[in-house]
Every structure is written in C-alpha cells, then in structure tokens.
Design a protein around this motif. Structure first.
Motif, PDB file in Angstrom:
ATOM      1  N   LYS A  66     -14.607  10.336 -28.615  1.00  0.00           N
ATOM      2  CA  LYS A  66     -16.323  10.265 -28.461  1.00  0.00           C
ATOM      3  C   LYS A  66     -17.073  11.372 -29.432  1.00  0.00           C
ATOM      4  O   LYS A  66     -17.703  11.998 -30.319  1.00  0.00           O
ATOM      5  CB  LYS A  66     -17.217   9.994 -27.166  1.00  0.00           C
ATOM      6  CG  LYS A  66     -16.276   9.186 -26.617  1.00  0.00           C
ATOM      7  CD  LYS A  66     -17.126   9.413 -25.055  1.00  0.00           C
ATOM      8  CE  LYS A  66     -17.312   8.328 -24.768  1.00  0.00           C
ATOM      9  NZ  LYS A  66     -15.639   6.915 -23.982  1.00  0.00           N
ATOM     10  N   ARG A  89     -24.710   7.779 -25.026  1.00  0.00           N
ATOM     11  CA  ARG A  89     -23.802   8.709 -23.530  1.00  0.00           C
ATOM     12  C   ARG A  89     -24.407   9.528 -23.736  1.00  0.00           C
ATOM     13  O   ARG A  89     -24.282  10.817 -22.793  1.00  0.00           O
ATOM     14  CB  ARG A  89     -22.226   8.096 -24.144  1.00  0.00           C
ATOM     15  CG  ARG A  89     -21.698   6.627 -23.932  1.00  0.00           C
ATOM     16  CD  ARG A  89     -22.035   6.271 -22.104  1.00  0.00           C
ATOM     17  NE  ARG A  89     -21.726   4.464 -22.363  1.00  0.00           N
ATOM     18  CZ  ARG A  89     -22.730   3.602 -22.490  1.00  0.00           C
ATOM     19  NH1 ARG A  89     -23.886   3.701 -23.346  1.00  0.00           N
ATOM     20  NH2 ARG A  89     -22.534   2.546 -22.699  1.00  0.00           N
ATOM     21  N   LEU A 122     -18.537  15.384 -22.516  1.00  0.00           N
ATOM     22  CA  LEU A 122     -18.149  14.055 -23.101  1.00  0.00           C
ATOM     23  C   LEU A 122     -17.426  14.499 -24.178  1.00  0.00           C
ATOM     24  O   LEU A 122     -16.590  13.020 -24.340  1.00  0.00           O
ATOM     25  CB  LEU A 122     -19.768  13.700 -23.192  1.00  0.00           C
ATOM     26  CG  LEU A 122     -19.848  12.076 -23.315  1.00  0.00           C
ATOM     27  CD1 LEU A 122     -19.382  11.392 -22.696  1.00  0.00           C
ATOM     28  CD2 LEU A 122     -21.781  12.172 -24.155  1.00  0.00           C
TER      29      LEU A 122
END
Length: 205
Positions: free
Chosen positions: A112, A77, A105
């Motif tokens: 994450k 990702r 992110l």
C-alpha cells in the motif's frame, strides 16, 4: 468450475459483483505495489485474481481506469486511518497517533505504501494523482497545528511537513533509510511537533 459455482451459491448478483471488484482491487494493490515496478496489465490482473477478463471489464473501463481506482482505494484507506487516529487521540497525542497510523498503513503494509507514494512516479496513469490528493493530507496536518497565527504561514508549514514525511516514507520503503521502525516514528513525530512550535512563533516584521 463446479467449485466456483458452489462458492457463489446463495450470493446475489450485486454482492458477487462487489466481491469480484474487491478481489481485483486487492490484486491491483499487490501487483502495483510490488517491489521494483508496476508491470500491470489486464491479463496479469485477471490471472492473479482467478477471474476472466469479462469480470474485469464489468467493473473497470480499461487498464488505466483500474490503476486509478487502485490508487484511489489506497488513498481512501490512508485518509480514513489518519482521521480515525486523530479523532480518538488526546490533544497532546495527535501528532504521534497520526504518524503511527500512517506507519501502520504505509510501512507495515508496504505494498500500500508503494502504491500511494512510489507508483505515481512510475505509472503514467496516476502520475498526477499524488498532486491532486496532496491538499487532503496537507489539510489534515494543518488542522492539527496549534490554533492562531497567519493562515498562510500555517499552510506553508503543513505543506513542508507533508513533503518531508513523504520523502522519509519513500526512502524507507525503497530501503534507502536504514533505521528501525521506532526510530522512524519518533523522528516523524518530532518533525510534526516541531512544526507545531514553528506555527506558534510570532511572525517577523
């Protein structure tokens, strides 16, 4: 049990398997990326995901394989977010776009961020994964440096920038860096841009 059967009504076997795997990975991010540690075991994962161990082993050979897959999931990702940001940004705005994408992110979704940056320090199953994946991020930074100059120098600059950014984000996620989000972004953008200036400097003889 009846409600579970109804939720899968009309869904094919392969799609069910894919959805279960995605649910387990999402739980893995939540648990491994929790504040203060990575106390993860198969039973806790299945309980949180509301799935039996049978379905866990349908997708993952064991607990360590699962942890590595969660890490790879988050790393992918991050890679995709950086790549999309760079492609869509104008040449003069690539550094800022890349940093903002990484902040979105890693910082805006701190679980994450902790999986990618902090878990390799705490979790033996992925203790080497950060090192293995570092070249991918170094390449992304190096490709954004101005053209020209010695390749070895460009590579050293990129490695240094990735190391500095990693340390900054780790400190921010751990709560050790008491600055605003905007200040963090501005500093990181300036760091990348200054590296670009260094990349344009002639080599000293």
């Amino acid at each position: 049990m009846d409600s579970t059967r109804r939720s899968w009504a009309g869904v094919g076997i392969e799609e069910r398997r894919r959805l279960r795997r995605e649910r387990l990975l999402a739980v893995g991010v939540e648990l491994i990326g929790a504040t203060g540690g990575t106390g993860v075991n198969v039973r806790a994962v299945c309980r949180t995901a509301e799935l039996t161990e049978r379905y866990f082993y349908e997708s993952f050979a064991d607990r360590d394989t699962f942890v590595r897959e969660v890490y790879a999931h988050v790393a992918a990702r991050a890679r995709d977010a950086l790549a999309r940001a760079v492609v869509s940004a104008p040449p003069t705005g690539r550094a800022e776009a890349a940093v903002r994408a990484f902040v979105e992110l890693m910082v805006d979704d701190p679980a994450k961020g902790r999986v990618l940056l902090l878990a390799p320090l705490r979790e033996p199953a992925i203790s080497r994964r950060g090192i293995e994946l570092a070249p991918m991020f170094v390449s992304l930074v190096r490709d954004e440096l101005p053209p020209g100059g010695e390749e070895a120098v460009r590579h050293m600059i990129a490695v240094g920038v990735v190391g500095a950014l990693t340390s900054l984000f780790m400190s921010y996620l751990e709560g050790e860096l008491a600055v605003s989000r905007d200040t963090l972004v501005e500093h990181c953008v300036a760091l990348v841009e200054q590296a670009g200036q260094a990349g344009r400097s002639p080599a000293r003889g």
